[in-house]
Design a protein around this motif. Structure first.
Motif, PDB file in Angstrom:
ATOM      1  N   MET A   1       0.775  -1.474  -0.013  1.00 15.41           N
ATOM      2  CA  MET A   1       0.043   0.025  -0.014  1.00 15.41           C
ATOM      3  C   MET A   1       0.881   1.034  -0.265  1.00 15.41           C
ATOM      4  O   MET A   1       0.270   2.365  -0.500  1.00 15.41           O
ATOM      5  N   GLN A   2       2.158   1.316   0.694  1.00 16.04           N
ATOM      6  CA  GLN A   2       2.909   2.439   0.662  1.00 16.04           C
ATOM      7  C   GLN A   2       3.211   2.954  -0.944  1.00 16.04           C
ATOM      8  O   GLN A   2       3.390   3.825  -1.103  1.00 16.04           O
ATOM      9  N   GLN A   6       2.584   6.638  -2.249  1.00 12.52           N
ATOM     10  CA  GLN A   6       3.612   7.487  -3.004  1.00 12.52           C
ATOM     11  C   GLN A   6       3.402   7.726  -4.277  1.00 12.52           C
ATOM     12  O   GLN A   6       3.561   8.831  -4.881  1.00 12.52           O
ATOM     13  N   ALA A   7       2.724   6.660  -4.997  1.00 12.07           N
ATOM     14  CA  ALA A   7       2.171   7.152  -6.552  1.00 12.07           C
ATOM     15  C   ALA A   7       1.121   8.191  -6.660  1.00 12.07           C
ATOM     16  O   ALA A   7       1.361   8.966  -7.327  1.00 12.07           O
ATOM     17  N   ILE A  56      -5.576   8.599  -1.779  1.00 10.04           N
ATOM     18  CA  ILE A  56      -4.826   9.006  -0.551  1.00 10.04           C
ATOM     19  C   ILE A  56      -5.997   8.833   0.683  1.00 10.04           C
ATOM     20  O   ILE A  56      -5.590   8.348   1.858  1.00 10.04           O
ATOM     21  N   LYS A  57      -7.075   9.544   0.466  1.00  9.37           N
ATOM     22  CA  LYS A  57      -8.104   9.314   1.693  1.00  9.37           C
ATOM     23  C   LYS A  57      -8.486   7.919   1.969  1.00  9.37           C
ATOM     24  O   LYS A  57      -8.609   7.713   3.269  1.00  9.37           O
ATOM     25  N   THR A  58      -8.680   7.045   0.936  1.00  8.23           N
ATOM     26  CA  THR A  58      -9.027   5.860   0.986  1.00  8.23           C
ATOM     27  C   THR A  58      -7.781   4.963   1.913  1.00  8.23           C
ATOM     28  O   THR A  58      -8.055   4.237   2.632  1.00  8.23           O
ATOM     29  N   TYR A  59      -6.588   5.338   1.329  1.00  7.18           N
ATOM     30  CA  TYR A  59      -5.481   4.600   1.782  1.00  7.18           C
ATOM     31  C   TYR A  59      -5.552   5.084   3.590  1.00  7.18           C
ATOM     32  O   TYR A  59      -5.189   4.320   4.416  1.00  7.18           O
ATOM     33  N   ASP A  60      -5.684   6.296   3.970  1.00  6.22           N
ATOM     34  CA  ASP A  60      -5.597   6.964   5.168  1.00  6.22           C
ATOM     35  C   ASP A  60      -6.765   6.265   6.128  1.00  6.22           C
ATOM     36  O   ASP A  60      -6.375   5.864   7.160  1.00  6.22           O
TER      37      ASP A  60
END
Length: 71
Positions: A1-2, A6-7, A56-60
């Protein structure tokens, strides 16, 4: 996921730069700047920026949920 995070951040920087360049071209009234093309560039970059913001929001949110589960 990192890698996805970053992408997403890299793409957001790219889209932000595209919007900045397009806006600058329009503001300066450069003779070789096609207004329609610059607006299309801005809209395209805006959609890309929003899509990456959602990524990014979903990742967070996912990381937050994992932290809560592991508690």
């Amino acid at each position: 996921m990192q890698i996805s995070m970053q992408a997403g951040l890299t793409a957001m920087k790219t889209f932000s730069k595209q919007i900045e360049t397009s806006t600058k071209n329009l503001a300066e009234g450069l003779p070789d700047a096609d207004i329609a093309e610059e607006f299309v560039n801005q809209i395209t970059a805006e959609h890309g920026f929003k899509a990456n913001a959602k990524t990014i929001k979903t990742y967070d949110e996912t990381i937050g949920s994992l932290i809560d589960i592991m508690g």
